[in-house]
Design a protein around this motif. Structure first.
Motif, PDB file in Angstrom:
ATOM      1  N   THR A  76       0.834  -1.195   0.000  1.00 14.37           N
ATOM      2  CA  THR A  76       0.000   0.000   0.000  1.00 14.37           C
ATOM      3  C   THR A  76       0.872   1.249   0.000  1.00 14.37           C
ATOM      4  O   THR A  76       1.878   1.314   0.696  1.00 14.37           O
ATOM      5  N   GLU A  77       0.456   2.253  -0.767  1.00 17.17           N
ATOM      6  CA  GLU A  77       1.148   3.536  -0.744  1.00 17.17           C
ATOM      7  C   GLU A  77       1.063   4.088   0.683  1.00 17.17           C
ATOM      8  O   GLU A  77       0.043   3.950   1.360  1.00 17.17           O
ATOM      9  N   ILE A  78       2.131   4.734   1.132  1.00 19.62           N
ATOM     10  CA  ILE A  78       2.232   5.124   2.539  1.00 19.62           C
ATOM     11  C   ILE A  78       1.126   6.093   2.969  1.00 19.62           C
ATOM     12  O   ILE A  78       0.595   5.975   4.067  1.00 19.62           O
ATOM     13  N   VAL A  79       0.757   7.044   2.139  1.00 17.14           N
ATOM     14  CA  VAL A  79      -0.294   7.991   2.525  1.00 17.14           C
ATOM     15  C   VAL A  79      -1.624   7.257   2.680  1.00 17.14           C
ATOM     16  O   VAL A  79      -2.400   7.543   3.601  1.00 17.14           O
ATOM     17  N   THR A  80      -1.883   6.278   1.834  1.00 16.06           N
ATOM     18  CA  THR A  80      -3.092   5.454   1.965  1.00 16.06           C
ATOM     19  C   THR A  80      -3.035   4.640   3.257  1.00 16.06           C
ATOM     20  O   THR A  80      -4.031   4.528   3.974  1.00 16.06           O
ATOM     21  N   GLN A  81      -1.870   4.105   3.552  1.00 20.65           N
ATOM     22  CA  GLN A  81      -1.708   3.353   4.800  1.00 20.65           C
ATOM     23  C   GLN A  81      -1.971   4.251   6.001  1.00 20.65           C
ATOM     24  O   GLN A  81      -2.640   3.847   6.954  1.00 20.65           O
ATOM     25  N   TRP A  82      -1.464   5.479   5.960  1.00 23.38           N
ATOM     26  CA  TRP A  82      -1.692   6.406   7.068  1.00 23.38           C
ATOM     27  C   TRP A  82      -3.172   6.730   7.208  1.00 23.38           C
ATOM     28  O   TRP A  82      -3.685   6.851   8.323  1.00 23.38           O
ATOM     29  N   LYS A  83      -3.887   6.854   6.109  1.00 20.41           N
ATOM     30  CA  LYS A  83      -5.340   7.100   6.180  1.00 20.41           C
ATOM     31  C   LYS A  83      -6.052   5.882   6.773  1.00 20.41           C
ATOM     32  O   LYS A  83      -7.006   6.033   7.541  1.00 20.41           O
ATOM     33  N   ASN A  84      -5.582   4.696   6.423  1.00 20.45           N
ATOM     34  CA  ASN A  84      -6.149   3.479   7.016  1.00 20.45           C
ATOM     35  C   ASN A  84      -5.893   3.431   8.522  1.00 20.45           C
ATOM     36  O   ASN A  84      -6.769   3.037   9.296  1.00 20.45           O
ATOM     37  N   TYR A  85      -4.703   3.834   8.929  1.00 18.43           N
ATOM     38  CA  TYR A  85      -4.405   3.924  10.363  1.00 18.43           C
ATOM     39  C   TYR A  85      -5.368   4.895  11.041  1.00 18.43           C
ATOM     40  O   TYR A  85      -5.838   4.647  12.158  1.00 18.43           O
TER      41      TYR A  85
END
Length: 175
Positions: free
Chosen positions: A2-11
């Protein structure tokens, strides 16, 4: 991956569930155990998951709660720094943003990543640690701040960091 910004949004989405009491540790742990067992049954290369992943449930939920409380501040800092070229911004030794001047496009190109030597505990620290460096010609200028997260302290941090960026950076995106 997953792209990191997407991962951060998931977090952030999971963190909101934790903070609002909608993601209960016992239920989440049960889900992780079930998923880990499924991985073990599906692929022998994942045989360690049944014992390994469940050991991190409590730490992960704590991380999500801390992440959820700090990430809006991180976004504010990233937004400000993204207007300036040749800037590296590292927050809590976890979040990292780099802004590079693209000579061909004549604009600032911004990337995000998890800092290579990150420590999850930095995200859960009560204070916000901000490290910023500006490369100007052959000189590197450094800014460091460690501050609380109340509104007054954050406003002072934003003001101080913006002053540093205006003074030390050569380029600023003009809207």
């Amino acid at each position: 991956m997953t792209e990191i910004v997407t991962q951060w949004k998931n977090y952030m989405e999971l963190g909101k569930l934790v903070v609002n009491g909608q993601l209960v540790m016992e239920e989440f742990e049960k889900q992780i155990i079930i998923f880990s067992s499924f991985l073990c049954e599906s692929n022998r290369d994942y045989h360690y998951n049944a014992t390994y992943l469940p050991n991190y449930v409590e730490e992960f939920l704590c991380f999500l709660k801390c992440f959820y409380s700090k990430y809006p501040l991180v976004e504010q800092l990233f937004k400000m720094a993204s207007d300036y070229a040749d800037v590296t911004l590292i927050i809590d030794c976890y979040w990292q943003q780099e802004s590079i001047w693209d000579r061909e496009q004549k604009e600032i190109f911004v990337t995000h990543k998890v800092h290579p030597s990150y420590e999850r505990k930095g995200v859960c620290d009560e204070e916000l640690s901000v490290d910023c460096s500006v490369l100007r010609d052959t000189k590197r200028f450094i800014y460091h701040s460690k501050t609380g997260t109340d509104l007054t302290e954050i406003q002072q941090l934003l003001h101080s960091l913006e002053g540093f960026l205006k003074k030390k950076s050569l380029f600023k995106n003009e809207e």
